[in-house]
Enzyme design. Sequence first.
Site, short mmCIF file in Angstrom:
data_model
loop_
_atom_site.label_atom_id
_atom_site.label_comp_id
_atom_site.label_asym_id
_atom_site.label_seq_id
_atom_site.Cartn_x
_atom_site.Cartn_y
_atom_site.Cartn_z
CG HIS A 13 -1.77 -1.20 1.35
ND1 HIS A 13 -2.86 -1.42 0.54
CD2 HIS A 13 -1.68 -2.28 2.17
CE1 HIS A 13 -3.42 -2.58 0.87
NE2 HIS A 13 -2.72 -3.13 1.85
NE ARG A 14 7.05 2.39 1.78
CZ ARG A 14 7.39 1.17 2.15
NH1 ARG A 14 7.55 0.23 1.25
NH2 ARG A 14 7.59 0.86 3.42
CB ALA A 15 1.95 2.60 -4.81
#
Length: 706
Positions: free
Chosen positions: A309-311
């Site tokens: 989920h970093r993007a």
Amino acid sequence: MLSKINNTNTGSRRKDSCVFKTQSPCPPVSASPRPFVFPFAAIIGQDDLKQSLLLNAVNPAIGGVLIRGEKGTAKSTAVRALAAILPEIDVVEGCAYACRPDHPAACCDHCRQLGDRVKAAKRRVRVVNLPLNATEDRVVGGIDFSLAIQKGRRALQPGLLASAHRGILYVDEVNLLDDHIVDIVLDAAASGENIIEREGISFCHPARFILVGTMNPEEGELRPQLLDRFGLCVETTGADSPDDRVTLMLRREAFDSDPAAFMSSMAEQNRAIARRIETGRKNLSGVRMRRHLRSFISELGTENFVAGHRADLVMEQAALAVAALESAPEVTVDHIRQVAPMVLVHRRRDAQPPPPPPPPPPPEDSHEDEDPSQEDPAPENEEPAREQEQQQSEPPQSAAPDPADQGEGENPSPDQSPPQPAPGEDRIFEIGATFKVKPLSAPKDRLFRRGSGRRSRTRVSQKQGRYVKSCLNRQYGDIALDATLRAAAPYQKARGNGNGLCVKLADADIREKIREKRIGNFLLFAVDASGSMGARGRMAASKGAVMSLLLDAYQKRDRVGMISFRRNEATVNLPPTTSVDLAGKLLAEMPVGGRTPLSAGLAKTFEQVRNVLLKDPSSRPIVILITDGKSNVAFGEEKPVDEALRLATAMGRDERVQHIVVDTEEAGLVTFGLALRLATALQARYFKIDDLKAQSLVNIVKGQQQ
């Protein structure tokens, strides 16, 4: 005091404090005169690069930027130019950690103890360069050796992460940095603090900085785990327009001839950019993002098959920064579209192919509704069509096979012996498709070496690499303070204090550090260039495998050499060199034809490896032998295959050399397996060409086919 010094981690993480007291935990920082910096506004083109830097300046929560591209495209110039226009920051005067005077709770121990006596000062934002040869102590900080010996105090010597706090940490060629150093830097960038648990020290200080890394993809990629930690990624190229290139030259000449006058001419444009940054920082907290836009961000991440989920989080922060720069009250779809390519370019993954659909159910036997006139009218033409298709698929029979390519005692069937060119005729094959190879490295040992690279891990005889243990052997002057103090501690009472120092050391107490790092190897390619290798595109595939290994050698900083054997001799095509480009050109021009003198190839290989080991006995050559193992030329009266196996057995006894055999024999009903026997004699690792592909192992695990 000395009884408390140990080499174990306490496990405690005390934020903004340390477990020891020093006279001056914040060594004074001297200010040096600031040199002239090429103005940010004067940089031609590179819009994505400049935009990514501005966004990180407005919102450091984005997580930095990775700049990939060619040399000489203003990467480092843009970073230093940005620091020159950033607003000055308030710091505690003389503090090495750049503590903020208006935030006492976030200050270090020394600054908190000063209380009202804290003196505020202003200074420019720093650009801290992280060199490729930096040690772990230099990056995170370590114990101050001089103070420990003279005063008996455990004091922390700040590292580069402390200097970079509230500034810019610039890592040139980040893909060439040791992996454990990259892990430390990225962990600090993500958490905003540097935690030190070593040599009896437990300390934590803020480390919030703009991380900027540059790399040339041709020299190797970062691991996906590390690549994902950079918030944004941009690609840089040279200017395409001739007018832009001329303008660039004129501006650079004007700056070099009179920097002060050139900077004065660009001062107003630089100030306008600085005002945008300052306004964007003030606007950031008031920018809103509606829920449906967050759903749009999630859809973009899903469509590009990003992991984790970093993007999504980075895209949200970057879109907020764009809106703040434009003084917009809320984020729009256009803002997200501006930053999406920079967020996704290094995280995008290829979609996995969908599983094949199930076969259709068999038709029901209902012949009563069928029209006999609709039956297939051409069963009688089926056999001629099949014969025509078979003739088209068979190779032309214009060239007769070379009887010299058939080994003694071998009688291959026509299916296993495709047509060869006429005797004495050479052919040049193109290089086949390249691929990413799986890791190849030499095993670890206890020898100390020098050098650089990214292939094999070894102990190093220089002050580089990771500190793994200590030893009594004193050769390199790399003192292990923790181990030295532990060795001296039991004898302090008996020795007394006669030299005016808190700790009295004896010669027998001194310990040195043992460090490990990765270095390059010498890769020697021995390629079978006989006529049998030209059958069914085997040489094109073999050249593709060699080129793939050469590209891997370039990324790992290896030296390479090349030998080919054909007709009645073996030839050194390329002596040991670092020029992988030259090796690739010689590989493309390598002729194929004639008999297979495998024994001569092994003898020439042994000669080249022996010369390398004579020059550097600590080197670890890797010999990569590409052949099908079919030998038909011998030195003496012995059978060619038996002679080659005897030579291979003798070569395999040298433990300093690692051998790899790549079998080019095609799978079929009849196989000789001579390359496998050769690998056994050499005590070598054995691969088929497809086994060298890094993806093959992944596909085996996943149960997929190539």
